[in-house]
Design a protein around this motif. Structure first.
Motif, mmCIF file in Angstrom:
data_model
loop_
_atom_site.group_PDB
_atom_site.id
_atom_site.type_symbol
_atom_site.label_atom_id
_atom_site.label_comp_id
_atom_site.label_asym_id
_atom_site.label_seq_id
_atom_site.Cartn_x
_atom_site.Cartn_y
_atom_site.Cartn_z
ATOM 1 N N ILE A 18 0.860 -1.188 0.000
ATOM 2 C CA ILE A 18 0.000 0.000 0.000
ATOM 3 C C ILE A 18 0.890 1.228 0.000
ATOM 4 O O ILE A 18 1.833 1.323 0.784
ATOM 5 N N ASN A 19 0.582 2.148 -0.850
ATOM 6 C CA ASN A 19 1.325 3.400 -0.900
ATOM 7 C C ASN A 19 0.797 4.316 0.211
ATOM 8 O O ASN A 19 -0.325 4.807 0.139
ATOM 9 N N VAL A 20 1.607 4.555 1.255
ATOM 10 C CA VAL A 20 1.162 5.332 2.417
ATOM 11 C C VAL A 20 1.558 6.805 2.343
ATOM 12 O O VAL A 20 1.203 7.575 3.230
ATOM 13 N N VAL A 21 2.275 7.205 1.312
ATOM 14 C CA VAL A 21 2.720 8.594 1.201
ATOM 15 C C VAL A 21 1.552 9.588 1.219
ATOM 16 O O VAL A 21 1.602 10.583 1.936
ATOM 17 N N PRO A 22 0.461 9.345 0.475
ATOM 18 C CA PRO A 22 -0.651 10.297 0.547
ATOM 19 C C PRO A 22 -1.276 10.385 1.948
ATOM 20 O O PRO A 22 -1.684 11.454 2.386
ATOM 21 N N TYR A 23 -1.294 9.275 2.668
ATOM 22 C CA TYR A 23 -1.846 9.289 4.025
ATOM 23 C C TYR A 23 -0.955 10.108 4.967
ATOM 24 O O TYR A 23 -1.441 10.812 5.844
ATOM 25 N N ILE A 24 0.345 10.002 4.784
ATOM 26 C CA ILE A 24 1.268 10.790 5.600
ATOM 27 C C ILE A 24 1.071 12.269 5.325
ATOM 28 O O ILE A 24 1.061 13.093 6.249
ATOM 29 N N ASP A 25 0.900 12.640 4.065
ATOM 30 C CA ASP A 25 0.664 14.041 3.719
ATOM 31 C C ASP A 25 -0.598 14.571 4.383
ATOM 32 O O ASP A 25 -0.607 15.668 4.939
ATOM 33 N N VAL A 26 -1.665 13.792 4.353
ATOM 34 C CA VAL A 26 -2.923 14.207 4.974
ATOM 35 C C VAL A 26 -2.753 14.351 6.480
ATOM 36 O O VAL A 26 -3.226 15.307 7.086
ATOM 37 N N MET A 27 -2.046 13.424 7.105
ATOM 38 C CA MET A 27 -1.832 13.491 8.550
ATOM 39 C C MET A 27 -1.013 14.724 8.935
ATOM 40 O O MET A 27 -1.286 15.366 9.949
ATOM 41 N N LEU A 28 -0.012 15.068 8.156
ATOM 42 C CA LEU A 28 0.784 16.255 8.449
ATOM 43 C C LEU A 28 -0.052 17.530 8.325
ATOM 44 O O LEU A 28 0.076 18.450 9.129
ATOM 45 N N VAL A 29 -0.904 17.590 7.322
ATOM 46 C CA VAL A 29 -1.787 18.751 7.174
ATOM 47 C C VAL A 29 -2.737 18.856 8.367
ATOM 48 O O VAL A 29 -2.944 19.925 8.930
#
Length: 148
Positions: A18-29
């Protein structure tokens, strides 16, 4: 000749990650949003209440303390150094503190409230001091007496 000069077709294998990079971006925002909005949600007057068993705070050199006193009747007094004042209204206290802080912003503001004064009177005073530009307000207390 089949496929001469052409690359043979390769079948893609399905990705099992699973590509988690977009989830990390959302969490940082979201983290940034909560960090910005959290201080706005607290209300009230910031006060560092002294503990009765603590040692006295050493006054900083070259910093003159301004003491605002409230007596048991709810009258306000402003003392700068050795200079006292006559009883004044809350609006006059705010005006005087604003004037003092505009001349020297490094002054300490200390509140000395009578033991029997209404709590709301002290809170209104502290709110006015904060509105006048006092960033740090201290409370003056006495050490408890030892009974023999």
């Amino acid at each position: 000749m089949k496929g001469m000069g052409m690359m043979p077709e390769q079948r893609r294998k399905p990705m099992s990650e699973i590509n988690v990079v977009p989830y990390i971006d959302v969490m940082l925002v979201l983290l940034i949003i909560f960090m910005v909005t959290a201080p706005m949600m607290t209300q009230g007057v910031k006060v560092d209440l002294p503990e009765t068993t603590s040692d006295p705070i050493q006054a900083e050199k070259n910093v003159e303390s301004v003491i605002v006193s409230v007596d048991a009747n709810g009258a306000y007094y402003v003392e700068v150094g050795d200079e006292g004042s006559d009883p004044m209204s809350l609006a006059d206290v705010r005006e005087r503190i604003t004037k003092i802080l505009s001349q020297r912003s490094s002054s300490e503001i200390l509140v000395r409230g009578d033991e029997y004064v209404d709590y709301g009177t002290v809170v209104r005073l502290m709110a006015e001091l904060q509105g006048a530009g006092a960033s740090s307000i201290g409370l003056i207390t006495e050490s408890p007496r030892e009974e023999k």
